[in-house]
Write a protein that holds these residues in place. Structure first.
Motif: not given
Length: 263
Positions: A170-172, A179-183, A163-167
């Motif tokens: 999606s948020m990326s 200017g906000v990135g997700i890793t 679930g966290l990976r899917a979130y």
């Protein structure tokens, strides 16, 4: 994000094996580290005496990430200290499911979902709002290779990490242009702190090896990293098998894990 390298990084779950390794890896690279765990005493880092390498200024705090108000107060205090460049969402619950039952009990299930998924989403939400206001930043979500395959001895844990990976994926996309990135980091088994009951842990990596790979991925702006490579490749190959064969592998894995846990 302002500049090329982070100067202020926040880490939740910093008292655990991976959290401590992240502190050690980041300490010579950044100016300030704001770290939290349930108890401040868990954030004692006696090995961090300055040597020839510059050590970051460390700000420990006792924070229950399951308490939304406490979490917001802490992140607000972090931002007031200095603009927050990264947050590493590392706080979580793990360990294999108790033996003797097919399904995990409701209390354990609720705790895993609350901390591993709901609290992680809240950290991402609060941090992204702050970072957008500051011109950008990076949110690092610590998921797991179990998000891709599921672990027979930890089904609810695997579900929360999926679930966290899917979130995060999606948020990326949703945060593109802010200017906000997700890793999203998908580590396999750690050679320390994840072997409760003597369960089978193939292709283990040390917490320091995991921390270095996570920091490199975040620094280079990668959206996702999975490691170690042998296990990641094996999981990819397993996903190509017919469902009946995958089930046979799962049952063999689960049986071996249970045999080893009784030895």
């Amino acid at each position: 994000m302002r500049g090329q390298a982070p100067q202020h990084v926040a880490i939740t779950g910093a008292g655990g094996q991976l959290g401590r390794a992240l502190v050690d890896v980041l300490s010579p690279l950044v100016a300030q580290l704001s770290v939290s765990d349930l108890e401040v005493r868990d954030l004692d880092f006696p090995g961090r005496a300055p040597s020839q390498e510059r050590a970051a200024e460390l700000h420990p705090a006792s924070v229950d990430v399951g308490d939304d108000e406490a979490l917001r107060r802490w992140l607000t205090a972090c931002r007031e200290r200095a603009p927050l460049d990264w947050i590493i969402v590392n706080a979580g619950l793990g360990g294999p499911a108790p033996q003797g039952a097919f399904c995990e009990d409701p209390g354990r299930t609720a705790s895993l979902i609350e901390i591993n998924l709901l609290a992680a989403i809240e950290q991402c939400r609060i941090a992204s709002e702050m970072m957008i206001g500051n011109g950008g930043g990076r949110i690092v979500l610590i998921s797991s290779l179990s998000a891709l395959i599921g672990y027979p001895d930890a089904p609810v844990y695997a579900a929360t990490k999926a679930g966290l990976r899917a979130y995060g994926l999606s948020m990326s996309v949703r945060l593109a242009g802010t200017g906000v990135g997700i890793t999203i980091a998908l580590p396999g088994f750690l050679s320390e702190g994840m072997t409760e009951g003597g369960s089978w842990r193939p292709f283990s990596v040390t917490p320091e090896q995991a921390a270095r790979q996570i920091v490199r991925a975040a620094s280079s702006g990668r959206t996702e990293i999975s490691f170690p490579r042998p296990m990641s490749a094996a999981i990819g190959a397993l996903g190509l098998l017919p469902a009946t064969l995958r089930g046979a592998v799962y049952r063999r894995w689960s049986g071996r894990s249970q045999v080893l846990s009784r030895s």
